[in-house]
Design a protein around this motif. Structure first.
Motif, short mmCIF file in Angstrom:
data_model
loop_
_atom_site.label_atom_id
_atom_site.label_comp_id
_atom_site.label_asym_id
_atom_site.label_seq_id
_atom_site.Cartn_x
_atom_site.Cartn_y
_atom_site.Cartn_z
N PHE A 61 0.83 -1.20 0.00
CA PHE A 61 0.00 0.00 0.00
C PHE A 61 0.87 1.26 0.00
CE2 PHE A 61 -2.60 3.36 1.88
CZ PHE A 61 -3.75 3.26 1.10
N SER A 62 1.99 1.21 0.71
CA SER A 62 2.88 2.37 0.74
C SER A 62 3.48 2.66 -0.63
CB SER A 62 4.00 2.15 1.77
OG SER A 62 4.85 1.09 1.37
N MET A 63 3.56 1.64 -1.49
CA MET A 63 4.14 1.81 -2.81
C MET A 63 3.08 1.93 -3.91
SD MET A 63 7.44 1.93 -2.59
CE MET A 63 7.15 2.88 -1.09
N LEU A 64 1.80 1.81 -3.55
CA LEU A 64 0.75 1.83 -4.56
C LEU A 64 0.71 3.16 -5.30
CD1 LEU A 64 -1.57 0.32 -5.90
CD2 LEU A 64 -3.09 1.17 -4.09
N VAL A 65 0.92 4.25 -4.59
CA VAL A 65 0.89 5.56 -5.24
C VAL A 65 2.01 5.68 -6.28
CG1 VAL A 65 2.30 6.65 -3.44
CG2 VAL A 65 0.75 8.05 -4.84
N LEU A 66 3.18 5.11 -5.99
CA LEU A 66 4.28 5.14 -6.96
C LEU A 66 4.00 4.21 -8.13
CD1 LEU A 66 7.40 5.22 -4.60
CD2 LEU A 66 6.32 7.11 -5.84
N LEU A 67 3.37 3.07 -7.87
CA LEU A 67 2.98 2.18 -8.97
C LEU A 67 2.01 2.90 -9.90
CD1 LEU A 67 3.13 -0.85 -9.98
CD2 LEU A 67 0.94 -1.15 -8.82
#
Length: 422
Positions: free
Chosen positions: A243-249
């Motif tokens: 979830f912490s990386m979802l915005v970057l994905l």
């Protein structure tokens, strides 16, 4: 086939209060970061607010469980909502005079303490309000407004209220918490003849520390509880890392803007909402442990798809499915834990489970960031998916031979009661 018994009036009072408090959560959780960003847009300041809000789960989760087993759980829920209402309404006056970042951090910390108490007392109360065969349905009904109001409706409503001014937004959140507290007063009347819903069973005088040790010892000594709690910790690790990386994905891999990212989050919430609707029906056809294993493996496959797809449609479909599988794991295992736990330990077992699952989230977010920096964002999703699949098999497969039915739960509880009375 005879019709299953309904959830009853006591549950309806609890559900109504939960709707109001979740609406307050949806507003306050979105509003506070907006207020911080307005004057302090630095990333560390914004992330610090989240850390301060979650810190009470690390500091007070276990004591909250002991309190929930010592005192009137309905009263604890009332107190937690009154504290949140008072904190937000007091903040209205503070903001009129000009608030500092320290005030916002303090408000986040107070709200976090109250949430820790409420989120421990409510699940501990539930097995005494509804028949044990209806726990999946009851937990599903409680999760639905949480998803709708916290994740879907809360953020846009908070944004609109923030446009009217901080005072209006804070007052709305405080009023909702006050309504939640008021609705709980009806639970005492409705729950007459359900003593555990109002006051836990009396026990010999003991210290908080001793009570906490007893709760931890019960979980560690119970095979099903220990393995499911360990799996929850693993899922918390995986969820927070991804979830912490979802915005970057969304931004880097899929090329989306902020609107597209918001739509992705909404799609995941819709999947979770569908899961709350379907899980009661699925749990009547599938045993809890095989259902949990299957859900976690499919959730892991969804994370793998997000890492491999590179296509917004496939990632959106994977998020939808993952939201569904998250609920088809979470609700049956929560209900199983409630069945396997004696009434006088419900609060402490709940607090141990929450500490393990939520306590791993900061670690998971940190590991996800470190892995993305050293490799790539997509690697985080693929590694997390593989870890979840393997972990589900290793931790839960041995439970296939362990009895987890309602009859087994009754036997475990009866043995506990017999031991404590001897």
């Amino acid at each position: 086939m005879p019709r299953a018994p309904g959830l009853g009036r006591p549950f309806r009072w609890l559900w109504s209060s939960s709707v109001a408090s979740n609406a307050g959560d949806g507003i306050s959780r979105t509003l506070l970061p907006l207020l911080v960003v307005a004057d302090h847009p630095q990333p560390l300041v914004v992330s610090g607010l989240t850390a301060v809000n979650m810190l009470p789960w690390l500091l007070f989760a276990l004591p909250a469980g002991a309190l929930a087993d010592r005192h009137d759980r309905r009263r604890l829920l009332v107190i937690s909502n009154v504290v949140r209402a008072a904190a937000l309404l007091a903040a209205v006056a503070v903001f009129a005079a000009g608030a500092s970042i320290a005030v916002l951090y303090g408000l986040a910390f107070v709200l976090g303490i109250a949430e820790t108490l409420a989120e421990t007392a409510a699940p501990a109360m539930l097995p005494d309000l509804v028949p044990k065969e209806e726990l999946e349905k009851a937990n599903s009904r409680l999760f639905a407004p949480q998803i709708i109001l916290n994740e879907m409706a809360g953020p846009p409503i908070a944004g609109l209220l923030a446009g009217l001014g901080a005072a209006a937004a804070l007052a709305t959140g405080g009023t909702l918490y006050a309504v939640a507290a008021l609705l709980l007063t009806g639970l005492v009347v409705a729950a007459r003849g359900v003593p555990q819903a109002v006051r836990p069973a009396a026990s010999a005088p003991s210290s908080i520390r001793r009570d906490i040790r007893a709760g931890v010892r019960y979980v560690v000594g119970h095979t099903v509880l220990l393995r499911t709690v360990a799996t929850s910790a693993l899922y918390g690790l995986v969820y927070s890392a991804t979830f912490s990386m979802l915005v970057l994905l969304a931004y880097r891999t899929l090329g989306l803007d902020s609107t597209g990212y918001g739509l992705l989050l909404t799609v995941g919430s819709i999947g979770s909402l569908l899961g709350t609707w379907a899980v009661d029906r699925l749990s009547r056809r599938l045993p809890a442990v095989p259902m949990a294993i299957g859900s976690l493996m499919l959730s892991g496959a969804a994370y793998l798809t997000m890492g491999l797809a590179g296509n917004v449609v496939l990632v959106g479909a994977a998020l939808l499915c993952n939201g569904f599988f998250m609920m088809s794991w979470n609700i049956p295992v929560l209900s199983l834990r409630q069945r396997l736990t004696p009434a006088d330990l419900q609060g402490r077992v709940t607090s141990v489970a929450r500490l393990c699952s939520w306590g791993t989230m900061p670690v998971g977010a940190t590991l996800g960031g470190l892995l993305a920096r050293s490799t790539s964002v997509t690697t985080v999703f693929m590694a997390s998916g593989a870890l979840l699949i393997v972990g589900a098999v290793v931790l839960l497969a041995p439970l296939r031979s362990v009895a987890t039915s309602s009859d087994a739960a009754d036997t475990a509880v009866a043995n506990h009661v017999g031991t404590s009375e001897s």
